[in-house]
Each structure stands twice: as structure tokens, then as C-alpha cells.
Design a protein around this motif. Structure first.
Motif, PDB file in Angstrom:
ATOM      1  N   SER A 191      73.463  32.230  48.229  1.00 11.35           N
ATOM      2  CA  SER A 191      73.643  33.666  47.992  1.00 11.35           C
ATOM      3  C   SER A 191      72.610  34.158  46.997  1.00 11.35           C
ATOM      4  CB  SER A 191      75.046  33.960  47.449  1.00 11.35           C
ATOM      5  OG  SER A 191      76.040  33.494  48.337  1.00 11.35           O
ATOM      6  N   LEU A 192      72.139  35.370  47.206  1.00 11.37           N
ATOM      7  CA  LEU A 192      71.246  36.032  46.256  1.00 11.37           C
ATOM      8  C   LEU A 192      72.107  36.887  45.330  1.00 11.37           C
ATOM      9  CD1 LEU A 192      68.425  36.859  45.233  1.00 11.37           C
ATOM     10  CD2 LEU A 192      68.445  38.685  46.954  1.00 11.37           C
ATOM     11  N   GLY A 193      72.092  36.577  44.060  1.00  7.80           N
ATOM     12  CA  GLY A 193      72.907  37.352  43.130  1.00  7.80           C
ATOM     13  C   GLY A 193      73.051  36.662  41.789  1.00  7.80           C
TER      14      GLY A 193
ATOM     15  N   VAL B 245      79.764  20.665  47.564  1.00  7.36           N
ATOM     16  CA  VAL B 245      79.038  20.616  46.304  1.00  7.36           C
ATOM     17  C   VAL B 245      78.301  21.938  46.123  1.00  7.36           C
ATOM     18  CG1 VAL B 245      77.021  19.536  47.374  1.00  7.36           C
ATOM     19  CG2 VAL B 245      77.368  19.333  44.908  1.00  7.36           C
ATOM     20  N   ALA B 246      78.205  22.387  44.882  1.00  7.35           N
ATOM     21  CA  ALA B 246      77.564  23.670  44.593  1.00  7.35           C
ATOM     22  C   ALA B 246      76.632  23.532  43.404  1.00  7.35           C
ATOM     23  CB  ALA B 246      78.608  24.739  44.301  1.00  7.35           C
ATOM     24  N   ASP B 247      75.561  24.335  43.444  1.00 11.06           N
ATOM     25  CA  ASP B 247      74.664  24.536  42.307  1.00 11.06           C
ATOM     26  C   ASP B 247      74.651  26.031  42.047  1.00 11.06           C
ATOM     27  OD1 ASP B 247      71.171  23.673  41.547  1.00 11.06           O
ATOM     28  OD2 ASP B 247      72.709  24.731  40.410  1.00 11.06           O
ATOM     29  N   LEU B 248      75.180  26.451  40.913  1.00 14.08           N
ATOM     30  CA  LEU B 248      75.409  27.875  40.661  1.00 14.08           C
ATOM     31  C   LEU B 248      74.151  28.604  40.225  1.00 14.08           C
ATOM     32  CD1 LEU B 248      78.840  27.546  38.806  1.00 14.08           C
ATOM     33  CD2 LEU B 248      78.362  27.626  41.258  1.00 14.08           C
ATOM     34  N   THR B 249      73.090  27.880  39.884  1.00 13.82           N
ATOM     35  CA  THR B 249      71.764  28.467  39.635  1.00 13.82           C
ATOM     36  C   THR B 249      70.772  27.558  40.355  1.00 13.82           C
ATOM     37  OG1 THR B 249      71.630  27.244  37.548  1.00 13.82           O
ATOM     38  CG2 THR B 249      72.389  29.525  37.424  1.00 13.82           C
ATOM     39  N   CYS B 250      70.736  27.657  41.669  1.00 14.71           N
ATOM     40  CA  CYS B 250      70.126  26.596  42.477  1.00 14.71           C
ATOM     41  C   CYS B 250      68.609  26.638  42.534  1.00 14.71           C
ATOM     42  CB  CYS B 250      70.700  26.631  43.893  1.00 14.71           C
ATOM     43  SG  CYS B 250      70.280  28.130  44.813  1.00 14.71           S
TER      44      CYS B 250
ATOM     45  N   THR C 154      78.796  37.078  39.028  1.00 19.72           N
ATOM     46  CA  THR C 154      79.553  37.774  40.070  1.00 19.72           C
ATOM     47  C   THR C 154      79.685  36.928  41.330  1.00 19.72           C
ATOM     48  OG1 THR C 154      77.508  38.841  40.811  1.00 19.72           O
ATOM     49  CG2 THR C 154      78.859  40.040  39.221  1.00 19.72           C
ATOM     50  N   TYR C 155      79.298  35.677  41.240  1.00 21.29           N
ATOM     51  CA  TYR C 155      79.340  34.794  42.409  1.00 21.29           C
ATOM     52  C   TYR C 155      80.779  34.367  42.678  1.00 21.29           C
ATOM     53  CZ  TYR C 155      78.314  30.705  45.356  1.00 21.29           C
ATOM     54  OH  TYR C 155      78.259  29.782  46.372  1.00 21.29           O
ATOM     55  N   GLN C 156      81.306  34.729  43.852  1.00 21.45           N
ATOM     56  CA  GLN C 156      82.687  34.422  44.212  1.00 21.45           C
ATOM     57  C   GLN C 156      82.742  33.883  45.640  1.00 21.45           C
ATOM     58  OE1 GLN C 156      85.226  34.362  42.291  1.00 21.45           O
ATOM     59  NE2 GLN C 156      84.416  35.418  40.494  1.00 21.45           N
ATOM     60  N   PRO C 157      82.435  32.611  45.839  1.00 21.88           N
ATOM     61  CA  PRO C 157      82.528  32.042  47.192  1.00 21.88           C
ATOM     62  C   PRO C 157      83.980  31.958  47.639  1.00 21.88           C
ATOM     63  CG  PRO C 157      82.139  30.324  45.596  1.00 21.88           C
ATOM     64  CD  PRO C 157      82.052  31.611  44.837  1.00 21.88           C
ATOM     65  N   GLU C 158      84.169  31.753  48.927  1.00 23.93           N
ATOM     66  CA  GLU C 158      85.518  31.720  49.491  1.00 23.93           C
ATOM     67  C   GLU C 158      86.141  30.326  49.463  1.00 23.93           C
ATOM     68  OE1 GLU C 158      84.695  35.348  52.688  1.00 23.93           O
ATOM     69  OE2 GLU C 158      85.149  33.324  53.394  1.00 23.93           O
TER      70      GLU C 158
ATOM     71  N   ASP D  80      66.809  34.959  41.167  1.00 22.89           N
ATOM     72  CA  ASP D  80      65.415  35.311  41.443  1.00 22.89           C
ATOM     73  C   ASP D  80      65.178  35.376  42.954  1.00 22.89           C
ATOM     74  OD1 ASP D  80      62.334  33.755  41.613  1.00 22.89           O
ATOM     75  OD2 ASP D  80      62.593  35.724  40.690  1.00 22.89           O
ATOM     76  N   VAL D  81      64.713  36.517  43.435  1.00 23.76           N
ATOM     77  CA  VAL D  81      64.574  36.706  44.876  1.00 23.76           C
ATOM     78  C   VAL D  81      63.517  35.794  45.479  1.00 23.76           C
ATOM     79  CG1 VAL D  81      62.904  38.588  44.607  1.00 23.76           C
ATOM     80  CG2 VAL D  81      64.316  38.465  46.681  1.00 23.76           C
TER      81      VAL D  81
END
Length: 1014
Positions: free
Chosen positions: A142-144, A99-104, A148-152, A125-126
Motif C-alpha cells: 500500500s502507498l501511504g 508477514v508484514a513490513d510496515l515501512t517496506c 493510517t495503515y489498516q490492513p484487513e 515514498d511514492v
């Protein structure tokens, strides 16, 4: 859940202070020393949402205030724990689900995941990222930027509460989309087939099928809709948002599974979560209602998902094979073996490329490597196996419309000086008229310069060519139908002579002056004396079928009428090739290839060239694509513009192909300010350069000469001045030959008359009702679109249409209670005054035609009546009508204006009545010039019937304002008063006009006389 959630709300005035303390503890690493647990930090840190500290009163408007808030908050409103529990509980995740949250944010959803190691997140946001990493160390965060978020890995579920109403660049780098829509598009890239998306969005998202139709289609391309439910309006109250309408949506990623069919989106919200809800109970209800069957499909189709994932890898199915094949051949061949390491490095860059931190995302979309770029690079490297041996030479070459120095080896490329690296546009070299420095291209430049000087010469300064004059004096065509010999008259010979001396020209002869004959003469001369292969004639269907097809047959000239692709194979040297505009669009590729095979050595004739006045139309784009590079081009039309000067631009682009003959010499550009209506000026960045192609060129041309359009309302004060008129005149002088009908035939036989009629009491009552009580009439004449917003946008347009219909024939409305309308009676009386004349009456709509037909049958039963409409009377019957109407001696031709726009001529008719106005005189002249030909000898009277004080006064003023522009394009810069006199307007037109005005609340009103009527 990992951390228990506190029910105690944090005061709004303490949130910022507590956030800073949390970050301070994390950075110092002393949280444990003060006995502060991770659960405490989870409950205390609330993010930046609602902490902007701005006040509306400090900004000029709410928009500026809102944009400033977005810049500070960046949409960071963390999801309340109760909503996170609701969403995650409804999905019923297993320990193996990804499961993912792209703006977590701080990871609020992760708190309710069964396996922390299987959750993925991305945060911009850091500070929030630091908190999330501390609270969920086993998670993959991931911080970013989400973009441009590209998980594997690919996910089974994506959840989220994305930022609302922030505009982000789409992946194509061309347009911006709302942030929550982008979130869905990004999730579609990362979800497995049949994966489930659950997200919280504003209730306004995809709420209107009319305004949001494009976004709905975008979602349906990627997903099947499962359902949506409204959340309590106070759900985000702990973050300072007292009331905000949100909803929870469930979507399932599309799949190719045979037993699965997608469901379309439903605008209606299925249900509402009540305030103070129990998360576990509501989660079970959502699971049963929306998720259960979708989850079952996800689990049952695991094998199918694996097959689809193989197809949906970062590269296409055959990409790897094609790359390996190309690399093998590159390494194997002696000539390309040296480039093998470079090709491997290029491929490695493709697999490992990352967006630079300082590069904007839309720029990255344009710069990044793609599969197509990689394959093209490898193919180019492989193509060098058949290339000639490298030469240590630097030579001047033509490349992309420029002169550039090219090195033919790696060594010579390194020897290029800074001067040699600079390119020179070919048009500039032609303008400079200096061949020195262009080794090997002196002859080419001299030829280009001669053509440029010949094309730049104004027509009025040109003399006739003796050889062409002799040919035109001897040429004749025999018309087998009329049994007479056709020869051009002196004025026609003069203009054709000048046209044949140039490669490109526009012949703007008024209707009835013999443009078809001029096109035939140009084609014959080019094919006989200038080695043109054939003459290609393009025009509207009615012009080709009713005119060119018949005239060429009557003259005994060889021609090919292209009605199917096989006809292109029948074209031989010396043929005329006839094409309708519809066929150009249909066979665009095949025609372009055929012309290219002929080396574009043809005479192209575009008859009625104003048919391509709309640059966005398919016919305009097709004509430009096929014929803009032909050797000889002639455009013929009665009027190059109808409504706006910009309509001339596609014709200009077709003639000159954005070349040296089409430079922008306007010193400044103009734009009308929308607030105060003043005209603003700006410099011309393209000064001295060719006008660019397509939309940027059209915008430049408009800003150079006429930066506004003419509408029905508001023409009483603005005079439609033409800017940079001298520059435009020079362009027209070298491009266009303009002749009025009188100039060509040598006499004035056309007379225009304005006949004003007054409303009867019943007609005035109906007209006032259409203004004051339009809503009562609207439903009877205009169907609702089903969308209130769209209906509101169409209201004023529909009201104008209804007012024009009343002005044409009030008795076509069921609310009319009077006798035969006074305008209809006036037309009948005028026809009755000419008992021995053939009379033509031209309207614009079939309903209006039926009204006039009924009156003519009732009051003039003895007069033969001929009815013609475009949909009911074929081309052949319209041609046959010429003979039967003439034999009637006093028949009445009642027709729609558009049914006789060109090529069907009734030169024996001398009385023409026009009771229904067109939106420009060009449209009406296409009709009434069917009765005025260069062979006519008697006077032609054209009568315009209009109601005084109606919307027709506005329409007539708009027609006359547009005619001022049209006359300027024809070389006549005249004032409106002179145009009034030319059109027989001898009354105060401005005092009869209606006006559109807006009140202080921005609502539009129509002012009629001294009354303000809503």
C-alpha cells in the motif's frame, strides 16, 4: 530468495544517478527493451538514504543540520540484503505465514519470503513504492503512511528496519514518540496474539532503564521480550553510513493463553554478530536462541489465537450487539423512527472512515469517530422518544457558560440567522451591564451584576454592615477547657464583618492572630442568617486533629469529624464538618456528590490555604474538584505564598472558579530569554477574559506577574521585580484582607535577630572538603541509583544538601575531627544565658536534633530537656507537652520545625533559637509563631544562627527574596534593604554568598569567595 543479490558495491557518487535511471525505466515501461531484469533493478535502486547533499558547515549547529537531513531522507535507509536474509532466515517462515513490513521501502525483506502472496507492506515514498510494486507484484503493498495503515488481516510476523530518531505523533494525538517506538506500537495492533516482531533499531533504543523507563514499560504492555543482538557497525556502509551502532531485537505479542508467561525486557545485549558473517549460519543460531520456542508457542496455540482475535476485532465484544439493540428501538419507536436512516449513515461512517489526505495525524486522532461516539450518538437519538413534542420556537438559553439561541425543531434551526448563531459569554453580558437583548434573563443578569460589583469592591473602600456589626458585638464563645469566654477583638470583628459581606474572601492574618476564631464566626453567621446548610472546614491533619477538633468541642459547637464514609451520613443542618486534606483525596467522589445534594449551599473554610499551593498535587486537585462551586468560600492562611507568586493561583481559582471576578487584565506577558537573560514581552491573548483553568491558567498568571523562580544561586543581581503590579494589587485588594500579628493584637512583641558564627579550622576543613572533594564523601551519605546519568543529575543537589548539613551540625559527619561545633556551642551558651527562661530550639532534621540533644545533656545537665519529632511523638503527647513544659519553669524544648507547624501553641515561651534555616520564611514562621499568640503579652525573641560565608548565606538571601514576594502579596511593596532591617541582617550578605558558575565547556562550578572550586 526471489532475486540473487550482487556483492559488488555501488559507488556513493553514482547512487543518485542510478536511482533516477531506475525510476525513468519504470515510468516509461522500457526496462525489458534494454535487457534490464528485475534482479538488476533490485540491486541498483538504493533509495534516498545518505543522498542529502548537505554539509555541516552550512548550518548554525548540528541539530539544524540533522533536522534538514531527516527532512530530505525521511529515514529511508534500505536494509542491506545480507541483514534481510539474516532476519527472515531466523524466523523460518512457512508458506502459510503472513508477514508484514510496515515501512517496506523497495521490499528488501520480501525477497526472502517463501510466499510472495502472503507478504504485506506499506510505504510512504511514492518512488520506493513504484519499485516495490514492480519487483513484487503479487505482494499486498500500500502507498501511504504507517500511521493510517489498516490492513484487513492480522499477521503472524512483522519485520522491519523503521526510520530512526524521527518524532511521530502517538495515536492519542497528544505526544510525540520516536519513530522506531511507534513502529513497535503499530506492529502490536497488527500482530496476532503470540505473533513475533523482528526489527532493526539503534543500539541506543531502550538502552537506559532510567531515561527510557517509560518506553520500556510501553513495550512490556504489548510484548514479551525474546532477545537482542548487536549488528556490525558497518552494516549500512553501502548506503554511505560508515559506522552506526544497530541491533536486532525479537519480541512476541502478548497473549491470554494460560500456559504462556511474558518475559521482561533486558537492557543488556545478548551477543554480537561478527563482521563478514554468514547469514545462514547466524540465522540458525538466532533461531535456536531466540525464536524457536516462541515460534512453537505461536503454532501450538492456534485455537487460543482465534478466540483472542475475535475479542480484538476493530470493535469491542458487545459493540455489535449494543448497536443492533439501539437501532432496533430507534426504528421501532414512532418518535425516533425518522432518525433511523441518519443513525445507519453515522454507523456506516464509523466503519468506513479514512483519514483525509490534508488532515494532520494528531488532528485526525481527535476528529475520527470511535465506538464511544457512535454509542453516544445512538443513545441521544433514542432519548428523543421521551422528549416533548417539537416546537417551532427559537429561544435564548444558557449553554456552556454562554448565551445562545436554540431552535427547538429542525425547521426553527434552519431559520436561525447569522446573528442568532453567534454566542455571547455570560461574563461579557455581566460586564456590559445591559439586560436588553437577553429576554428572560434580565433578573438573572441583575443578580449576577450585583454580586460582581460587591465582589469587585476593594476591602479598604468597604464600610461595616450594621446588622453584622451588632451580631459580632454580641457573639461569644465559652471555652470549657480554659474556663473563659472568648470574644473577638475590634480588629477581628472589623475584618470578619467585611468578609461576611462577600461570598468569597481570603483572610491573610499572620500566625497567632485568631484565624480559627474567624472561621468559626463566619460559619455561625452564614448558617444562622444566610441559610447556609453547614460549614465545611478543610485543613491539614495536624490542624484538624490538634486544633479544630479540640476547639469546637471546647466551645460546645456541633461538629462531624469525617474519618470514614459513614460519617457523611451524620451531617445535619448547622453542623461544622471537619475534613483533612488526605480524606478529601480519598473520598473525593463521595464528598463531591454529598455537596451537590446539598445544592452546594455551604460555607466552605479552607484553613492554611497555602497547603494547596502546588497545582500538580493530588490534594489541590481534589479540593478544587469538590469545593470550587460552593456558595460561600473563605480561605485563611498566614501567608498565601511561600516561594512564588504562582502559588497563589490555585487559591484564586478555588475562590472564583475562573469566573467574571477572575479576569486577566495584564496588558502584556513576560518571559526571560534563556540565552542572554533579557526579559521579553508579548501580548496577552486572554486580556479581558477569565483566566483559564488548570495549567494554562497557571502559566498565564506566572507570565503576567513573575515569569521566573527564585533559586539558591544567582539572587544577588536579580531583584525579583513583580510585573503588572498594579493589576495584581487590584486583584489582591478585592480578594485578600491582610493583617500582621501586630495589627490584630495592637502591639509589637516579636523581635528577629541574626547571629553570625565563624567556622573553626576543623569545620572549615570539612566544608572545603565537601566542595573540593565531594566525590570522596558522596558514597558515604548518598546511595547510588544504579544509573550513572541519574547520579550525575543529582550530584549538585546532593552537594548542596551535604553543605547544608555541615552548616547545621558538622559533627554529624564521620569525617569531622573537631570538638562540639561552634554553632551548637553558641546555641547552648544562649540557652545558658537564660537560666530562668523556657527556651525552644527548632531544627529540621533528626540527625541534627540528636547532635544538639547530646550537647545540651552534656553542658546543661540540670535543665529539663524535651525532645519532639513528628515521627516519634504523637499529637496527643504534643498537646500534653504544653503543660509539662510550662511546669518545668526553665525547660528546653528541642524539636524539628515540622513537628510544630500549626495548632500546637506554647504562648508562654519567649526565647526561640533557629539554627537550621528553612527554604522560606513562611515555613519557619509556621514554627516560631507557635510561641507568639494574640493572647501573648511579653516580648518574643527569635534568633537565627548562621555560619558566615557558608551556603546558609545563599539560603538566607533566597529566604529574604521570597519574603519580598510574600510581603507584596500581603500589601507591602518593600525593598530588600528594608527586609534586611526587619530580619536583623546588619552585615554584607551578598559578599558572603557562594555562586554557581559555568566554564566555557558548560561544566558547573561552585565559587566560594575568591576561589573557584569544582
Amino acid at each position: 530468495m526471489k532475486y540473487s543479490c550482487s556483492d559488488t558495491p555501488i559507488p556513493q557518487n553514482r547512487r543518485k544517478e542510478l536511482n533516477e535511471k531506475v525510476l525513468s525505466l519504470l515510468e516509461s515501461g522500457h526496462a525489458d527493451n534494454f535487457g534490464i531484469s528485475q534482479a538488476d533493478l533490485f540491486n541498483v535502486y538504493t533509495g534516498d538514504g545518505g543522498l542529502h547533499g548537505l554539509e555541516h558547515k552550512n548550518f548554525d549547529n548540528y541539530h539544524a543540520y540533522s533536522e534538514a537531513k531527516k527532512e530530505i531522507e525521511n529515514g529511508q535507509f534500505f536494509t542491506p540484503p545480507q541483514l534481510c536474509e539474516l532476519v527472515m532466515g531466523a524466523l523460518k517462515l512457512s508458506e502459510t505465514d503472513l508477514v508484514a513490513d510496515l515501512t517496506c521501502g523497495k521490499g528488501s525483506f520480501f525477497n526472502f519470503a517463501p510466499a510472495e502472496s502472503n507478504v504485506y507492506g506499506c510505504e510512504l515514498d511514492v518512488r520506493a513504492y513504484k519499485v516495490a510494486r514492480y519487483l513484487f507484484p503479487a505482494a499486498h503493498i500500500s502507498l501511504g503512511n504507517i500511521r493510517t495503515y489498516q490492513p484487513e488481516v492480522r499477521f503472524d510476523y512483522v519485520v522491519g528496519n523503521p526510520p530512526f530518531n524521527i518524532q511521530w505523533w502517538a495515536d492519542d494525538g497528544r505526544d510525540k514518540v520516536p519513530s522506531h517506538l511507534y513502529y513497535c506500537q503499530k506492529a502490536a495492533q497488527l500482530l496476532k496474539p503470540l505473533g513475533i516482531l523482528a526489527l532493526i533499531v539503534p543500539c541506543s533504543f531502550l538502552a537506559d532503564p532510567f531515561m527510557d523507563g517509560g518506553q520500556i514499560k510501553a513495550m512490556e504492555r504489548h510484548y514479551s521480550f525474546l532477545g537482542q543482538i548487536a549488528l556490525p557497525e558497518n552494516a549500512f556502509a553501502p548506503l554511505g553510513v560508515a559506522r552506526y551502532a544497530t541491533k536486532l531485537q525479537f519480541w512476541q505479542r502478548r497473549s491470554e493463553a494460560e500456559n504462556w508467561k511474558p518475559h521482561p525486557y533486558r537492557v543488556k545485549i545478548d551477543d554480537t554478530i561478527p563482521g563478514g558473517f554468514c547469514a545462514q549460519e547466524q540465522a540458525q543460531r538466532l533461531y535456536e536462541r531466540f525464536v524457536r520456542f516462541a515460534k512453537a508457542r505461536l503454532e501450538e496455540n492456534s485455537a487460543q489465537i482465534l478466540r483472542e482475535l475475535a475479542k480484538e476485532r476493530d470493535t469491542a465484544d458487545d459493540f455489535s450487539y449494543r448497536v443492533q439493540n439501539l437501532l432496533f428501538h430507534i426504528k421501532d419507536h414512532p418518535k425516533t423512527r425518522a432518525r433511523y436512516p441518519q443513525c445507519c449513515e453515522y454507523l456506516h461512517r464509523f466503519y468506513t472512515q479514512v483519514q483525509p489526505a490534508d488532515m494532520p495525524y494528531n488532528t485526525w486522532c481527535q476528529k475520527r469517530l470511535t465506538e464511544a461516539k457512535v454509542l453516544a450518538y445512538l443513545k441521544k437519538a433514542l432519548a428523543r422518544q421521551s422528549a416533548p413534542p417539537e416546537r417551532d420556537v427559537i429561544a435564548l438559553v444558557k449553554q456552556g457558560g454562554q448565551f445562545v439561541y436554540k431552535g427547538y425543531s429542525a425547521k426553527s434551526c434552519r431559520r436561525l440567522t447569522e446573528y442568532q448563531k453567534q454566542s455571547v459569554p455570560i461574563y461579557k453580558a455581566v460586564l456590559d451591564d445591559d439586560c436588553t437583548g437577553y429576554s428572560g434573563y434580565a433578573r438573572f443578569l441583575r443578580k449576577k451584576r450585583r454580586e460582581y460589583e460587591r465582589q469587585e469592591q476593594p476591602f479598604e473602600q468597604m464600610d461595616e454592615d450594621k446588622a453584622i456589626r451588632q451580631w459580632l458585638a454580641e457573639v461569644s464563645l465559652y471555652d470549657a477547657e480554659l474556663e473563659e469566654t472568648i470574644r473577638p477583638n475590634p480588629m477581628q470583628r472589623h475584618d470578619v464583618n467585611l468578609v461576611l459581606q462577600k461570598r468569597y474572601a481570603l483572610l491573610q492574618w499572620e500566625q497567632g492572630s485568631g484565624k480559627t476564631l474567624a472561621g468559626i464566626l463566619c460559619g455561625l453567621y452564614r448558617m444562622q442568617h444566610q441559610n447556609a446548610h453547614s460549614t465545611w472546614v478543610v485543613s491539614s491533619a495536624i490542624s484538624i486533629r490538634n486544633n479544630w477538633n479540640i476547639v469546637l468541642a471546647n466551645y460546645g459547637l456541633s461538629f462531624v469529624f469525617v474519618e470514614r464514609l459513614k460519617d457523611l451520613e451524620r451531617i445535619r443542618p448547622g453542623d461544622f464538618v471537619l475534613l483533612t486534606l488526605n480524606k478529601i483525596g480519598k473520598y473525593r467522589k463521595q464528598i463531591a456528590k454529598k455537596i451537590k445534594r446539598l445544592c452546594r449551599n455551604i460555607q466552605f473554610v479552607l484553613d492554611e490555604s497555602d497547603e494547596i499551593s502546588n497545582p500538580d498535587s493530588a490534594r489541590c486537585k481534589a479540593v478544587l474538584a469538590c469545593f470550587r462551586r460552593c456558595r460561600y468560600k473563605l480561605l485563611t492562611t498566614g501567608t498565601s505564598t511561600r516561594n512564588n507568586i504562582v502559588e497563589f493561583m490555585p487559591q484564586l481559582e478555588l475562590l472564583y472558579n475562573n469566573s467574571v471576578n477572575m479576569l486577566s487584565w495584564a496588558p502584556c506577558l513576560y518571559r526571560r530569554d534563556k540565552k542572554d537573560g533579557t526579559m521579553e514581552t508579548a501580548g496577552n491573548a486572554f486580556f479581558g477574559k477569565p483566566i483559564p483553568a488548570y495549567k494554562s491558567g497557571y502559566a498565564l498568571f506566572s507570565a503576567s506577574h513573575l515569569p521566573e523562580k527564585i533559586t539558591v544561586f544567582g539572587r544577588s543581581q536579580q531583584t525579583q521585580d513583580i510585573y503588572n503590579a498594579e493589576t495584581l494589587n487590584e486583584l489582591l485588594g478585592k480578594t485578600v484582607i491582610t493583617r500582621t500579628f501586630e495589627e490584630v493584637v495592637g502591639k509589637e512583641i516579636k523581635r528577629l535577630h541574626q547571629t553570625l558564627v565563624q567556622f573553626t579550622p576543623q569545620e572549615r576543613k570539612l566544608y572545603e572538603q565537601a566542595i573540593r572533594k565531594f566525590e570522596e564523601l558522596r558514597g558515604g551519605y548518598f546511595a547510588s541509583t544504579g544509573n550513572s546519568r541519574k547520579d550525575s543529575m543529582l550530584k549538585l543537589m546532593q552537594q548542596l544538601v551535604l553543605l547544608l548539613r555541615i552548616s547545621a551540625a558538622p559533627d554529624t559527619l564521620k569525617e569531622y575531627s573537631g570538638d562540639t561545633p561552634v554553632k551548637v556551642i553558641t546555641a547552648v551558651e544562649m540557652a545558658a544565658e537564660w537560666p530562668d527562661e523556657i527556651v525552644a530550639i527548632g531544627v529540621r532534621h533528626k540527625t541534627v536534633l540528636q547532635s544538639y540533644a547530646a550537647a545540651l545533656r552534656e553542658y546543661l545537665p540540670d535543665r529539663p530537656l524535651f525532645l519532639v519529632t513528628g515521627s516519634d511523638v504523637s499529637f496527643a503527647r504534643r498537646r500534653a507537652l504544653r503543660k509539662s513544659l510550662k511546669e518545668s519553669k526553665n525547660g528546653i524544648l528541642l524539636c524539628t520545625q515540622q513537628s510544630l507547624p500549626s495548632s500546637v501553641n506554647f504562648e508562654y515561651v519567649n526565647k526561640v533559637i533557629i539554627p537550621e534555616l528553612h527554604y522560606n520564611n513562611s515555613g519557619m514562621s509556621q514554627f516560631y509563631f507557635r510561641f507568639i499568640r494574640y493572647t501573648s503579652t511579653e516580648y518574643k525573641d527569635i534568633y537565627f544562627l548562621t555560619y558566615a560565608g557558608s551556603i546558609e548565606s545563599n539560603l538566607m538571601q533566597m529566604v529574604l527574596c521570597k519574603e519580598k514576594l510574600n510581603l507584596f502579596m500581603k500589601g507591602e511593596d518593600v525593598e530588600l534593604d528594608a527586609i534586611y532591617e526587619r530580619f536583623g541582617v546588619d552585615y554584607d550578605l551578598l559578599s558572603l554568598m557562594m555562586r554557581r558558575e559555568a566554564d566555557e565547556n558548560g561544566r558547573l562550578h561552585i565559587r566560594w569567595g575568591e576561589q573557584m572550586i569544582a
